[in-house]
Structures are given as structure tokens and as C-alpha cells.
Design a protein around this motif. Structure first.
Motif, PDB file in Angstrom:
ATOM      1  N   SER A  91      30.117   0.299 129.024  1.00  0.00           N
ATOM      2  CA  SER A  91      30.071   1.635 129.355  1.00  0.00           C
ATOM      3  C   SER A  91      30.655   1.753 130.772  1.00  0.00           C
ATOM      4  N   GLY A  92      30.971   2.924 131.353  1.00  0.00           N
ATOM      5  CA  GLY A  92      31.466   3.095 132.905  1.00  0.00           C
ATOM      6  C   GLY A  92      30.199   2.618 133.806  1.00  0.00           C
ATOM      7  N   LEU A  93      28.514   3.235 133.208  1.00  0.00           N
ATOM      8  CA  LEU A  93      27.793   2.945 133.947  1.00  0.00           C
ATOM      9  C   LEU A  93      27.494   1.420 134.310  1.00  0.00           C
ATOM     10  N   SER A 117      28.565  14.122 141.167  1.00  0.00           N
ATOM     11  CA  SER A 117      29.378  13.194 139.951  1.00  0.00           C
ATOM     12  C   SER A 117      28.418  13.280 139.065  1.00  0.00           C
ATOM     13  N   ALA A 118      28.938  12.399 138.019  1.00  0.00           N
ATOM     14  CA  ALA A 118      27.818  12.117 136.752  1.00  0.00           C
ATOM     15  C   ALA A 118      26.792  11.479 137.185  1.00  0.00           C
ATOM     16  N   ALA A 120      25.484   9.155 136.162  1.00  0.00           N
ATOM     17  CA  ALA A 120      25.681   7.513 135.845  1.00  0.00           C
ATOM     18  C   ALA A 120      26.048   6.940 137.243  1.00  0.00           C
ATOM     19  N   THR A 121      26.924   7.573 138.168  1.00  0.00           N
ATOM     20  CA  THR A 121      27.052   7.020 139.509  1.00  0.00           C
ATOM     21  C   THR A 121      26.063   6.196 140.185  1.00  0.00           C
ATOM     22  N   VAL A 164      33.720   8.138 144.443  1.00  0.00           N
ATOM     23  CA  VAL A 164      34.282   8.573 143.205  1.00  0.00           C
ATOM     24  C   VAL A 164      35.374   9.585 143.187  1.00  0.00           C
ATOM     25  N   ASP A 190      34.718   4.318 141.572  1.00  0.00           N
ATOM     26  CA  ASP A 190      34.050   4.724 140.667  1.00  0.00           C
ATOM     27  C   ASP A 190      35.349   5.744 139.975  1.00  0.00           C
ATOM     28  N   ALA A 192      35.947   6.506 136.708  1.00  0.00           N
ATOM     29  CA  ALA A 192      35.832   6.875 135.279  1.00  0.00           C
ATOM     30  C   ALA A 192      36.778   8.092 134.912  1.00  0.00           C
ATOM     31  N   GLN A 193      36.965   8.956 135.971  1.00  0.00           N
ATOM     32  CA  GLN A 193      37.849  10.237 135.778  1.00  0.00           C
ATOM     33  C   GLN A 193      39.070  10.054 136.146  1.00  0.00           C
ATOM     34  N   SER A 214      35.708   4.139 132.666  1.00  0.00           N
ATOM     35  CA  SER A 214      34.716   4.496 131.498  1.00  0.00           C
ATOM     36  C   SER A 214      35.888   4.906 130.351  1.00  0.00           C
ATOM     37  N   TYR A 216      34.317   6.394 127.663  1.00  0.00           N
ATOM     38  CA  TYR A 216      33.672   7.490 126.839  1.00  0.00           C
ATOM     39  C   TYR A 216      34.802   8.653 126.376  1.00  0.00           C
ATOM     40  N   LYS A 219      37.013  10.992 128.358  1.00  0.00           N
ATOM     41  CA  LYS A 219      37.816  10.465 129.426  1.00  0.00           C
ATOM     42  C   LYS A 219      39.255  10.460 129.275  1.00  0.00           C
ATOM     43  N   GLY A 227      32.750   2.364 126.031  1.00  0.00           N
ATOM     44  CA  GLY A 227      33.369   1.188 126.410  1.00  0.00           C
ATOM     45  C   GLY A 227      33.360   1.730 128.039  1.00  0.00           C
ATOM     46  N   TYR A 346      29.244  19.494 138.629  1.00  0.00           N
ATOM     47  CA  TYR A 346      28.006  19.370 137.665  1.00  0.00           C
ATOM     48  C   TYR A 346      26.988  20.546 138.246  1.00  0.00           C
TER      49      TYR A 346
HETATM   50  C1  LIG Z   1      31.651   9.219 132.748  1.00  0.00           C
HETATM   51  C2  LIG Z   1      31.409   8.868 134.038  1.00  0.00           C
HETATM   52  C3  LIG Z   1      30.510   7.657 134.282  1.00  0.00           C
HETATM   53  C4  LIG Z   1      29.786   6.950 133.460  1.00  0.00           C
HETATM   54  O1  LIG Z   1      30.632   6.277 132.438  1.00  0.00           O
HETATM   55  P1  LIG Z   1      30.008   5.943 130.886  1.00  0.00           P
HETATM   56  O2  LIG Z   1      30.662   5.267 130.344  1.00  0.00           O
HETATM   57  O3  LIG Z   1      29.706   7.270 130.352  1.00  0.00           O
HETATM   58  O4  LIG Z   1      28.823   5.140 131.329  1.00  0.00           O
HETATM   59  C5  LIG Z   1      30.345   7.355 135.706  1.00  0.00           C
HETATM   60  N1  LIG Z   1      31.107   8.035 136.825  1.00  0.00           N
HETATM   61  C6  LIG Z   1      31.610   9.102 136.563  1.00  0.00           C
HETATM   62  C7  LIG Z   1      32.209   9.862 137.666  1.00  0.00           C
HETATM   63  C8  LIG Z   1      31.938   9.493 135.076  1.00  0.00           C
HETATM   64  O5  LIG Z   1      32.688  10.660 134.876  1.00  0.00           O
END
Ligand SMILES: *Cc1c(COP(=O)(O)O)cnc(C)c1O
Length: 403
Positions: A91-93, A117-118, A120-121, A164, A190, A192-193, A214, A216, A219, A227, A346
Motif C-alpha cells: 500500500s501507499g501507507l 492530506s490523507a 495515511a501520510t 505531499v 508522498d 500517492a496522488q 499508492s 489504491y 489513484k 498496492g 479533506y
Molecule cells: C491514498 C493516499 C495514501 C495512502 O495510500 P494507500 O495505498 O491507501 O495506503 C497516502 N497519501 C496520500 C496523499 C494518499 O492520497
């Protein structure tokens, strides 16, 4: 309405009344089909044969974890991102956690990051043993590098940062690398986006020690499940991430450190490599076209696009607009009544989340801008399968709205 409630009503009312109660959507149905925030069904129609071929290939190979498909996807991803190494993970996490651990983050160390941010960051920072340490964002929603610089100047003990690339915009990579050099900062971007985003032609991931992706499904480069990946130019960092994702094994049954189970499956890797990655460029171009159409067409005084940062070649994961916080609920209802799938990214800042309440979180500055965005942001639909007529319907709905 839950089925149980329905049947109770159905049992006591005369048939004609029941019909109206049972089918409220008949009376309020939007004039056209809904415009979704993401359209996975249309995507499936395009990718189906490539996905099924990938599944067959992996099935027939008899090898399902960390094999040739993961290695091949990692190579293709590294090449397309302009980095030397890619390490697939769950995962991105996990990608952020793995990178921070590989860079030697110590328990209790502060990690500069954004409250917008999400979750998860920051969760990744905490899981890696760090203390999220927040600065504010700018009008685009991106981490304020001037505040970062201010903190680093005052607190030379701070060694880590997780910036991010929010909404698909690239942060100022020149400023970020200058800070990294000057303060010996360790940076995990980060992304992920923002897969594929650039700053003045320079790809994201080139300013930090590592970049986290990420996969997800929502994304820009999504899998049919979870993943993620760590990308880096440093072979030793990548090698550490490879050990850490696999229980910390350095050789079969040899554990010199404590790792995770965060492996990318062969199935996901094959699908990402064969069905998704080859389409990423085209998908991203479509997102950019839609963003241009929005920027040209949106004319409401009461709905302003959050500004894209100067010199960012953005990949438009989201299209964020801002409305007065007192009218956000009404605006969202207005859009949804017209069948338009809007979201909020968010609504609550990370530093306000209860999960962090008892942890030693640190705010360097009052996150006033982050708070303003969290209170008034709304994300308009932007995905590769929106056609121009649908984009125009969204524009018309926005332009028809008055506070
Ligand atoms: C989606 C996201 C994550 C986490 O990714 P996962 O694959 O869902 O764990 C982390 N940071 C940002 C900015 C995200 O958008």
C-alpha cells in the motif's frame, strides 16, 4: 431505507401510496445518468482483456508472490518515473513507512509534514516510530516550504520530512532539493496522488531520497485492489525496503531486522504492468484536458478553483474548488441533486484527528490555510472516462449555483 422498514410500511399502506414510498427515486430522479467521481465499470470495459490475460499468465506460472511479474513491473515503473529503483509493496501507507525506516528514522524523531492530506501520510510516520510535526499549507493546499525552512533554521535536530504532492500538483522541487541539501534533510515524497507530475519539467521523486506511490483503485495509477511502491535512485535504500517488506529477511530464514509483510502480489503487479501502466499517459492527458475545460468554463463567483501552483505540471488526481464554508453543505446537495458525484478532500485536518490526540504530535504554526481549505473544499469529478458533455454538465451545475 432498510428492507425491514420497507416491508413494515408495505404491509400497512394501500398499494398506490406504497408505490411512491417504495420508489422515492422515481420522483426525484436526475434528468441524465449520474456523473460518478470514478467510473470503474467503464474502465473495466477498456482493460478487461489485458487484465484477464495477466491473470491467466500468473495463474499458469504457478508463482504468486514476489516473482518475475513483480520484478518486471518494478522495472517498468522505475523507467516510467525516471528513478533507478522501484520496490513494490502492499500500500501507499506501507511505502511511506518502509522508506522512512530505510532512511534510519529513530523512535520519537520529528517528521515535518502537512496536516492536509490523507490520514495515511501521518499514520505512516507514526508507524515508523516518528512524531508528525506540522506546518501549514499554501493557497493550493501544498506544504509551505518557507515555513519548513523557518523550522529547519531554528531546529537543526529535525532530520526528516514527508511532503505531499496533493491533488496531483507538484511541490516546488527546486526549493525542496535546496532545503534537503542545506539542512541534510531526509525526504520521502508522498506522491500517492501525483504519479507523473512534474515541476518545470523535472519529475517528482527527484528532489527527495525516496518517493511513495499508492495503487489504491481511485489513484491515477490504480490496481484492482491495494498496492504501493517505493521509488528511489539509491540502490541501498531500495535493498533495505526489499528486506523490510518481506519480514526483514536478508536471506531465506535469516532475519537481522524486524520487517513487515508488505509484499506486492504477482497478480496486481501483472495487471499494473500490462493493463494500467501502458494507459497512464493517455489517462493523465484526459485528466489535464478536463481540468483545462473546468478552468475555462467555471464562472461562478461563489465557487473558485483552488489555484494550481505556478510551474507545476499537474496530473489532476482531484479538481478541488472552494466555496464559503457556511454554504458547503448546500453546494454539495445542489450538485448531488443533479446527479454529480462530488467529494471533500479533506474535511478534517490530520492534527485534529482523535487517533493522534494522545500522541506527541507537534504543530509549528497555526494551520490557518489548511483549516480554511478543509472547511470549504469540494472536489469535482475528474477521471479519464468523463466525456466533454458530462464535464459541461458539471460546469453548468456549478455556474447555476448561488449562495
Ligand atoms: C491514498 C493516499 C495514501 C495512502 O495510500 P494507500 O495505498 O491507501 O495506503 C497516502 N497519501 C496520500 C496523499 C494518499 O492520497
Amino acid at each position: 431505507m432498510p428492507t425491514s422498514e420497507r416491508s413494515v410500511i408495505a404491509g400497512v399502506l394501500p398499494p398506490r401510496v406504497q408505490l411512491h414510498i417504495l420508489r422515492p427515486s422515481r420522483m426525484t430522479a436526475p434528468p441524465s445518468p449520474p456523473i460518478l467521481a470514478n467510473d470503474f465499470v467503464q474502465m473495466w470495459q477498456e482493460i478487461e482483456s489485458d487484465v484477464l490475460a495477466s491473470v491467466r499468465e500468473v495463474g499458469e506460472s504457478g508463482w504468486y508472490i514476489l516473482g518475475q511479474r513483480v520484478a518486471a513491473f518494478e522495472s517498468a515503473l522505475a523507467r516510467s518515473s525516471g528513478r533507478a529503483q522501484a520496490v513494490g509493496c502492499a500500500s501507499g501507507l506501507d511505502a511511506i513507512e518502509l522508506a522512512l525506516r530505510a532512511l534510519g528514522l529513530q523512535a520519537g524523531e520529528r517528521v515535518l509534514t502537512t496536516p492536509l492530506s490523507a490520514f495515511a501520510t501521518s499514520l505512516a510516520i507514526v508507524r515508523a516510530g516518528g512524531v508528525p510535526s506540522f506546518v501549514d499549507v499554501d493557497a493550493s493546499g501544498l506544504l509551505r516550504l518557507d515555513q519548513l525552512e523557518d523550522v529547519l533554521g531554528r531546529e537543526p535536530s529535525v532530520r526528516f520530512c514527508v511532503p505531499v504532492h496533493l491533488y496531483g500538483h507538484a511541490l516546488d522541487l527546486e526549493h525542496l532539493s535546496a532545503l534537503r541539501e542545506r539542512f541534510s534533510l531526509r525526504v520521502v515524497e508522498d506522491a500517492a496522488q501525483a504519479v507523473g507530475a512534474r515541476f518545470r519539467g523535472r519529475p517528482i521523486g527527484s528532489a527527495g531520497d525516496a518517493m511513495a506511490l499508492s495503487f489504491y483503485p481511485t489513484k491515477n495509477l490504480g490496481a484492482l485492489g491495494d498496492g504501493g511502491a517505493v521509488l528511489s535512485d539509491h540502490a541501498d535504500l531500495a535493498a533495505t525496503c526489499r528486506r523490510l517488506r518481506d519480514y526483514g529477511q536478508s536471506a531465506k530464514y535469516v532475519h537481522d531486522e524486524l520487517g513487515l509483510n508488505s509484499r506486492l502480489d504477482e497478480l496486481h503487479a501483472a495487471i499494473l504492468e500490462k493493463a494500467m501502466l501502458p494507459r497512464l499517459r493517455e489517462w493523465t492527458e484526459r485528466r489535464c484536458e478536463i481540468a483545462r475545460r473546468y478552468l475555462f468554463g467555471l464562472q461562478s463567483r461563489d465557487v473558485t478553483p483552488l489555484p494550481a501552483p505556478a510551474s507545476s505540471e499537474s496530473v489532476w488526481h482531484l479538481f478541488p474548488v472552494w466555496v464559503d464554508p457556511t454554504s458547503r453543505t448546500d453546494f454539495i446537495a445542489h450538485m448531488r441533486a443533479r446527479g454529480i458525484g462530488v467529494g471533500v478532500h479533506y474535511p478534517q485536518l490530520i492534527n485534529d484527528q482523535r487517533a493522534l490526540a494522545d500522541l506527541p504530535v507537534h504543530n509549528w504554526f497555526e494551520p490557518a490555510q489548511a483549516r480554511r481549505i478543509a472547511a470549504g473544499e469540494v472536489s469535482l469529478p475528474i477521471h479519464p472516462y468523463l466525456d466533454d458533455l458530462e464535464v459541461d454538465r458539471v460546469i453548468a451545475a456549478v455556474n447555476a449555483w448561488r449562495v
